[in-house]
Design an enzyme around this catalytic site. Structure first.
Site, mmCIF file in Angstrom:
data_model
loop_
_atom_site.group_PDB
_atom_site.id
_atom_site.type_symbol
_atom_site.label_atom_id
_atom_site.label_comp_id
_atom_site.label_asym_id
_atom_site.label_seq_id
_atom_site.Cartn_x
_atom_site.Cartn_y
_atom_site.Cartn_z
ATOM 1 N N MET B 1 0.851 -1.200 0.000
ATOM 2 C CA MET B 1 0.000 0.000 0.000
ATOM 3 C C MET B 1 0.885 1.248 0.000
ATOM 4 O O MET B 1 1.817 1.331 -0.760
ATOM 5 C CB MET B 1 -0.926 -0.014 1.236
ATOM 6 C CG MET B 1 -2.078 -0.962 1.077
ATOM 7 S SD MET B 1 -3.191 -0.476 -0.249
ATOM 8 C CE MET B 1 -4.587 0.096 0.674
ATOM 9 N N CYS B 2 0.649 2.165 0.857
ATOM 10 C CA CYS B 2 1.284 3.484 0.912
ATOM 11 C C CYS B 2 0.613 4.405 -0.120
ATOM 12 O O CYS B 2 0.125 3.951 -1.144
ATOM 13 C CB CYS B 2 2.779 3.493 0.635
ATOM 14 S SG CYS B 2 3.752 2.647 1.884
ATOM 15 N N GLY B 3 0.590 5.653 0.204
ATOM 16 C CA GLY B 3 0.024 6.641 -0.716
ATOM 17 C C GLY B 3 0.999 7.777 -0.917
ATOM 18 O O GLY B 3 1.738 8.150 -0.003
ATOM 19 N N ARG B 32 -4.600 4.450 2.678
ATOM 20 C CA ARG B 32 -3.494 3.723 2.064
ATOM 21 C C ARG B 32 -2.276 3.654 2.975
ATOM 22 O O ARG B 32 -1.357 2.865 2.712
ATOM 23 C CB ARG B 32 -3.079 4.389 0.743
ATOM 24 C CG ARG B 32 -4.115 4.308 -0.339
ATOM 25 C CD ARG B 32 -3.489 4.675 -1.664
ATOM 26 N NE ARG B 32 -2.559 3.656 -2.087
ATOM 27 C CZ ARG B 32 -2.886 2.617 -2.857
ATOM 28 N NH1 ARG B 32 -4.100 2.473 -3.290
ATOM 29 N NH2 ARG B 32 -1.973 1.734 -3.194
ATOM 30 N N THR B 149 1.952 8.804 2.746
ATOM 31 C CA THR B 149 1.303 8.114 3.858
ATOM 32 C C THR B 149 1.804 6.682 3.828
ATOM 33 O O THR B 149 1.800 6.051 2.783
ATOM 34 C CB THR B 149 -0.232 8.148 3.725
ATOM 35 O OG1 THR B 149 -0.626 7.346 2.607
ATOM 36 C CG2 THR B 149 -0.753 9.566 3.536
#
Lengths: 229, 299
Positions: B1-3, B32, B149
């Protein structure tokens, strides 16, 4: 025609309302506004209705669709029409990766370009892309058709089973076990029928397409093919 | 994930709203990456001066008093701007080393997280929207900014593991994905004299780009080189004093959407992050191609 404003109504409420519709529902046309890239819009619908969405949608729009006719006046995120069973989904803009992934049936029409892995593991869905498709499209596709009016990216049809691929433009490269095949009159008829269903008129000559499919060398494990797996 | 979110303003009249626009984008990416968040803002810069962004392990640090001590030590004025646990000290460029030494001597709990003429970096563990509020991102001004994020995968949830990573002056990097050859590459870079603060894979990528640029490559060329040398899944967004760049790995399974209008270029891991921007309905929106470097520079 009911209008659902996703700035006001929650996505969950919209989808629940669509899921609750039976065959004899009074309202058969729905208009969704302000989608703002939200995920799973109109996923899991099983009713003979029309849903028109104004704007760009997020991931998994129209996923698992059965019977519904979904129109997106915008672009779609990852996993558009994922695992569609039947019905029709028409996106007027572009689609991100994995459009039509694992789809079992129905027709997916993308007016713009589709990104990588379009039609990955397709199992009967027909996909018509008026622009191009990205890399690894139709990877391990088992059944159905992928029709591309533009160009296809790298490794088209890698490890493909029995899906039929028709590309009018160039193919950057073919994946393992995917080869060009002859385009018979029967194929041209199939192509014409699908293009007509997708709203592509007689201006597109089906004889301009090339057909690609499985060389059927990788169906069963063979030591000589080790490098290809 | 991660944004990831990024915003590069082409229209200078929007600069007072950079923070507000970036904060809106960052907020949409909470789902995210709920573990930590951070952002880099390229704000005003005074020639002949350097901005040091400091981060304290304690919320009680008196940065004004600390600045006074640094002023005494270097014999020059220090401009201070405090944002919760972070503060930006602006010092004369020629006294940067002296200021760093004074800081290290005065307070061991305070770390210099970035240095540059215009760049400031803020990061903290916690929900991204709360992190942005804590630092009052909405009121920051600037020409471009990058936010991240994080959903931790390769190393622990710590402030040190939060993005952006900076290793060079006015340079920062955020990353979505995971690198598989980061240990080998870290050893190689250590042999070239670089030092690492964390076990994090992204820090390796940031050092790698810095190294390539020290070898004379432009940011665009350094990104091209990374396609050869980095193995794994990644979408990178990088910032320099005047530029903003985007790169996805050749497999491109980490998402990346770009939007461009006459006023700005924006990046979002998802379109949702861009949907909050003014004029997005009329923007050119597209997905970043695999193994293709995108780069915008202010002139």
């Amino acid at each position: 025609m009911p209008t659902i404003d996703l700035d006001v109504t929650s996505l969950r409420d919209l989808n629940q309302m669509l899921h609750d519709l039976g065959d004899g529902a009074n309202d058969t046309d729905f208009h969704v506004v302000n989608p703002r890239g939200k995920h799973a819009i109109a996923a899991g619908v099983d009713a003979p209705i029309t849903i028109e969405v104004d704007g760009n949608v997020g991931y998994y729009c129209g996923g698992m669709n059965k019977r519904a006719n979904i129109i997106v006046n915008g672009s779609a995120g990852v996993g558009l029409a994922e695992n569609m069973m039947s019905g029709r989904i028409h996106v007027k803009g572009d689609a991100s990766s994995s459009a039509g992934a694992t789809g079992c049936g129905g027709l997916l029409v993308i007016d713009g370009n589709a990104s990588g892995r379009c039609g990955i593991s397709a199992r009967g869905i027909d996909i018509v892309v008026k622009g191009g498709v990205g890399h690894m499209s139709a990877f391990m596709a088992q059944a159905g058709s992928l029709i591309v009016l533009g160009d296809a990216g790298d490794a088209l049809g890698d490890s493909i089973y029995e899906a039929r691929l028709f590309v009018r433009g160039s193919v950057k490269s073919l994946g393992s076990d995917c080869i060009e095949k002859s385009l018979s009159d029967l194929h041209k008829q199939t192509l014409r029928k699908l293009l007509d269903e997708a709203g592509v008129g007689g201006e597109v000559d089906v004889s301009e397409f090339k057909r690609y499919g499985s060389a059927r060398k990788l169906y069963h494990f063979h030591m000589d093919n080790l490098e290809a797996y | 994930m991660c944004g990831i979110v990024g915003l590069f303003l082409k229209n200078k009249s929007l600069e007072p709203q950079l923070g507000q626009m970036l904060a809106g984008m960052l907020g949409t990416m909470c789902e995210r990456g709920p573990d930590s968040a951070g952002f880099a803002v390229y704000g005003s810069g005074e020639s002949g001066h350097v901005k040091l962004t400091l981060r304290s392990a304690s919320a009680k640090t008196n940065f004004a008093a600390l600045a006074g001590m640094v002023e005494d030590a270097i014999g020059a004025p220090v401009l201070v701007e405090t944002h919760a646990t972070h503060a930006v000290f602006t010092v004369p460029a020629e006294l940067e080393t002296a200021a760093r030494e004074a800081l290290a001597a005065e307070d061991k709990t305070v770390k210099v997280v970035s240095a540059g003429n215009r760049m400031e970096i803020y990061k903290e563990v916690g929900r991204p929207d709360k992190v942005a509020q804590r630092f009052d991102l909405a009121h920051m001004k600037g020409s471009h900014g990058i936010g991240h994020t994080r959903m931790a995968t390769e190393s622990a949830v710590t402030v040190d593991g939060a993005h952006p990573f900076s290793t060079g002056r006015d340079q920062c990097l955020v990353h979505n994905g995971s690198l598989s050859n980061h240990n080998a590459l870290r050893r190689k870079l250590v042999r070239k004299g670089m030092s690492f603060e964390t076990e994090n894979d992204t820090e390796v990528a940031a050092h790698y780009l810095t190294w390539r640029m020290e070898e004379g490559e432009t940011l665009g060329q350094a990104l091209e080189s990374s396609i050869e040398d980095l193995d794994g899944f990644y979408t990178f967004v990088v910032g320099t004093e005047s530029g903003f760049g985007v790169l996805r790995d050749p497999i491109a399974c980490k998402h990346a959407v770009l939007a461009e209008t006459d006023d700005y270029v924006a990046f979002g891991t998802e379109y949702r992050a861009l949907a909050v921007l003014p004029g997005i309905e009329k923007a050119k929106v597209w997905e970043a191609e695999p193994a293709t470097v995108y780069f915008w520079e202010r002139h």
